[in-house]
Scaffold this active site. Sequence first.
Site, mmCIF file in Angstrom:
data_model
loop_
_atom_site.group_PDB
_atom_site.id
_atom_site.type_symbol
_atom_site.label_atom_id
_atom_site.label_comp_id
_atom_site.label_asym_id
_atom_site.label_seq_id
_atom_site.Cartn_x
_atom_site.Cartn_y
_atom_site.Cartn_z
ATOM 1 N N THR A 99 20.770 -0.220 55.466
ATOM 2 C CA THR A 99 21.452 -1.398 54.492
ATOM 3 C C THR A 99 22.347 -1.966 55.424
ATOM 4 O O THR A 99 23.158 -2.544 54.913
ATOM 5 C CB THR A 99 22.045 -0.177 53.477
ATOM 6 O OG1 THR A 99 22.531 0.874 54.089
ATOM 7 C CG2 THR A 99 20.957 -0.176 52.294
ATOM 8 N N GLN A 134 21.871 -2.789 58.782
ATOM 9 C CA GLN A 134 21.463 -3.689 59.295
ATOM 10 C C GLN A 134 21.577 -5.169 59.341
ATOM 11 O O GLN A 134 21.674 -5.638 60.653
ATOM 12 C CB GLN A 134 19.844 -4.144 59.782
ATOM 13 C CG GLN A 134 19.480 -2.184 60.355
ATOM 14 C CD GLN A 134 18.000 -1.685 60.143
ATOM 15 O OE1 GLN A 134 17.105 -2.855 59.995
ATOM 16 N NE2 GLN A 134 17.640 -0.363 60.325
ATOM 17 N N HIS A 138 10.936 0.032 60.222
ATOM 18 C CA HIS A 138 10.689 -0.214 58.597
ATOM 19 C C HIS A 138 10.821 -1.431 58.661
ATOM 20 O O HIS A 138 12.043 -2.277 59.342
ATOM 21 C CB HIS A 138 12.001 1.152 58.096
ATOM 22 C CG HIS A 138 11.672 0.718 56.368
ATOM 23 N ND1 HIS A 138 11.013 0.319 55.728
ATOM 24 C CD2 HIS A 138 12.791 0.697 56.108
ATOM 25 C CE1 HIS A 138 10.425 0.732 54.796
ATOM 26 N NE2 HIS A 138 12.129 0.483 54.715
ATOM 27 N N ASP A 165 5.946 1.863 51.637
ATOM 28 C CA ASP A 165 6.652 2.682 52.232
ATOM 29 C C ASP A 165 8.070 2.751 50.822
ATOM 30 O O ASP A 165 8.302 4.166 49.685
ATOM 31 C CB ASP A 165 7.992 2.265 52.655
ATOM 32 C CG ASP A 165 8.986 3.513 53.500
ATOM 33 O OD1 ASP A 165 9.184 4.823 53.907
ATOM 34 O OD2 ASP A 165 10.324 3.023 52.788
ATOM 35 N N GLU A 209 9.331 27.083 44.172
ATOM 36 C CA GLU A 209 8.265 27.061 44.586
ATOM 37 C C GLU A 209 7.422 25.699 44.415
ATOM 38 O O GLU A 209 6.638 26.131 45.068
ATOM 39 C CB GLU A 209 6.990 27.858 43.478
ATOM 40 C CG GLU A 209 7.412 29.246 42.692
ATOM 41 C CD GLU A 209 6.801 30.260 42.107
ATOM 42 O OE1 GLU A 209 5.260 29.616 41.907
ATOM 43 O OE2 GLU A 209 7.226 30.854 41.265
ATOM 44 N N SER A 214 -3.614 31.503 42.794
ATOM 45 C CA SER A 214 -5.724 31.964 41.994
ATOM 46 C C SER A 214 -6.291 30.798 41.931
ATOM 47 O O SER A 214 -5.898 29.645 41.710
ATOM 48 C CB SER A 214 -4.029 32.932 41.454
ATOM 49 O OG SER A 214 -3.957 31.719 40.083
HETATM 50 P P1 NDP Z 1 20.982 6.489 61.159
HETATM 51 O O1 NDP Z 1 21.332 7.215 59.149
HETATM 52 O O2 NDP Z 1 20.337 8.840 61.619
HETATM 53 O O3 NDP Z 1 21.332 5.914 61.711
HETATM 54 C C1 NDP Z 1 22.539 6.349 62.218
HETATM 55 C C2 NDP Z 1 22.791 5.470 63.565
HETATM 56 O O4 NDP Z 1 23.347 3.955 62.809
HETATM 57 C C3 NDP Z 1 24.322 6.273 64.392
HETATM 58 O O5 NDP Z 1 24.603 6.099 65.518
HETATM 59 C C4 NDP Z 1 25.557 5.673 63.508
HETATM 60 O O6 NDP Z 1 26.496 5.474 64.243
HETATM 61 C C5 NDP Z 1 24.697 3.978 63.374
HETATM 62 N N1 NDP Z 1 25.529 3.182 62.324
HETATM 63 C C6 NDP Z 1 25.342 3.301 60.792
HETATM 64 N N2 NDP Z 1 26.456 2.369 60.482
HETATM 65 C C7 NDP Z 1 26.345 1.771 61.762
HETATM 66 C C8 NDP Z 1 27.391 0.827 61.884
HETATM 67 N N3 NDP Z 1 27.793 -0.309 60.543
HETATM 68 N N4 NDP Z 1 26.938 -0.248 63.206
HETATM 69 C C9 NDP Z 1 26.272 0.483 63.928
HETATM 70 N N5 NDP Z 1 26.328 1.050 64.278
HETATM 71 C C10 NDP Z 1 25.685 2.010 63.298
HETATM 72 O O7 NDP Z 1 18.913 5.720 60.709
HETATM 73 P P2 NDP Z 1 17.919 6.199 60.723
HETATM 74 O O8 NDP Z 1 16.982 6.822 62.370
HETATM 75 O O9 NDP Z 1 17.453 6.736 59.624
HETATM 76 O O10 NDP Z 1 16.850 5.170 60.606
HETATM 77 C C11 NDP Z 1 16.800 3.888 61.262
HETATM 78 C C12 NDP Z 1 15.643 3.062 61.177
HETATM 79 O O11 NDP Z 1 14.517 3.964 61.506
HETATM 80 C C13 NDP Z 1 15.820 3.245 60.021
HETATM 81 O O12 NDP Z 1 15.348 0.576 59.825
HETATM 82 C C14 NDP Z 1 14.599 3.606 58.836
HETATM 83 O O13 NDP Z 1 14.533 3.296 58.117
HETATM 84 C C15 NDP Z 1 13.896 3.720 59.675
HETATM 85 N N6 NDP Z 1 13.413 5.238 59.666
HETATM 86 C C16 NDP Z 1 13.585 6.323 59.956
HETATM 87 C C17 NDP Z 1 12.712 7.864 59.984
HETATM 88 C C18 NDP Z 1 13.475 8.667 60.021
HETATM 89 O O14 NDP Z 1 13.336 10.092 59.580
HETATM 90 N N7 NDP Z 1 15.078 8.534 60.157
HETATM 91 C C19 NDP Z 1 11.355 7.384 60.127
HETATM 92 C C20 NDP Z 1 11.375 6.365 59.937
HETATM 93 C C21 NDP Z 1 11.865 5.001 60.119
HETATM 94 P P3 NDP Z 1 27.896 6.381 65.033
HETATM 95 O O15 NDP Z 1 26.600 7.265 65.975
HETATM 96 O O16 NDP Z 1 28.791 5.597 65.482
HETATM 97 O O17 NDP Z 1 27.696 7.622 63.283
HETATM 98 MG MG MG Z 2 10.001 6.033 54.536
#
Ligand code: NDP
Ligand code: MG
Length: 330
Positions: free
Chosen positions: A86, A88, A110, A193, A233, A254
């Site tokens: 959201t 990005q 993603h 997805d 469960e 079962s």
């Molecule tokens: P996260 O929610 O874990 O990302 C958190 C990071 O994003 C933190 O470092 C945070 O910064 C930073 N962040 C949040 N808002 C901002 C902003 N406004 N500006 C700059 N940095 C910001 O992300 P995910 O790892 O869950 O997901 C990343 C991508 O990977 C997505 O596209 C997701 O769809 C994809 N994906 C995720 C999976 C998962 O298991 N989570 C699996 C496969 C794909 P700070 O450290 O400063 O708080």
């Molecule tokens: Mg997924």
Amino acid sequence: MDSVKLYEAGSGDRSMLNGKRVAVIGWGSQGHAHALNLHDSGVSVVVGLREGSRSAEAARQAGLEVSPVAKAAESANVISILIPDTVQPTVYRDEIAPNLHDGDTFLVAHGFNVHYKQIVPPKTVDVIMVAPKAPGAMVRSEYVAGRGTPGLIAIHQDASGNALQVTLAYADAIGCTRAGVLETTFAAETETDLFGEQTVLCGGVTSLIKAGFETLVNAGYPEELAYFECLHELKFIVDLIQSKGLQGMRAEVSDTAEYGDYVGGPRVIGNGTRQVMQELLDDIRSGAFARRWIADGKAGGAELTKLRESENAHPIEDVGRRLRARMAWL
Ligand code: NDP
Ligand code: MG
């Protein structure tokens, strides 16, 4: 049915990242795992974080270089955007786009924003996806253990002519080829997805749980029993399904439960539900779902907040809180 191509260990030529520098934007679930795995694989990595980021210290402690997002993007040839989907588009527009050079690689985990055109990189850069099919913690722990998590790869735009080679090298460096990566498209990854989370994993499961719970409670059974049978469960069953498949699970329950599964299941999920699944898929493919979700985000998330509040008030949450307080292992 399209068949997918599988790449295994050894199919990625790591040298495709030689002389390149990767900016991993974000230190969250995926970000920390990609950054650390790349670094341990000998790739030059910089972690791009927002100003005042609470993650900067952790990334530095882990031995990585940290920069503001724009500076990290500027200094790198491969920019991996691993922050919430959201946020990005804004971060891309303000910090990354001005710093993309011809021949750079823009990488996502993603496909949503690229597929639905919330991010439109210039024609002169490669746009690729490496999506581990696991939470970041596991992407990291499996790598450290000398194994890997499976992943999906896709090429949206191949400006350099080397996009696939760079994608495979990156997937290899984070450990995914050790478990095998499947080549797909941004459309297929994004649409499946969204479909999975709406119809089965999140929407389907929570609605199934609530429907079962409400049926029992409305028939006069105690909420506690309904909670155990319809929610608690579920984990034991899902763990069995994940490790052994559907028949493997049925072999462990079962004979009565197995028989009930065969005769009851197809009646619960009948033609009506399949019809709705098709409609939801149609909305995903036409972009109608994405437009509604993006519009709500732009309007401050009013619909999301309202839906969240109404679901929070469901009686199953109350009984759940009381029962879970007695489960020391949770
Ligand atoms: P996260 O929610 O874990 O990302 C958190 C990071 O994003 C933190 O470092 C945070 O910064 C930073 N962040 C949040 N808002 C901002 C902003 N406004 N500006 C700059 N940095 C910001 O992300 P995910 O790892 O869950 O997901 C990343 C991508 O990977 C997505 O596209 C997701 O769809 C994809 N994906 C995720 C999976 C998962 O298991 N989570 C699996 C496969 C794909 P700070 O450290 O400063 O708080
Ligand atoms: Mg997924």
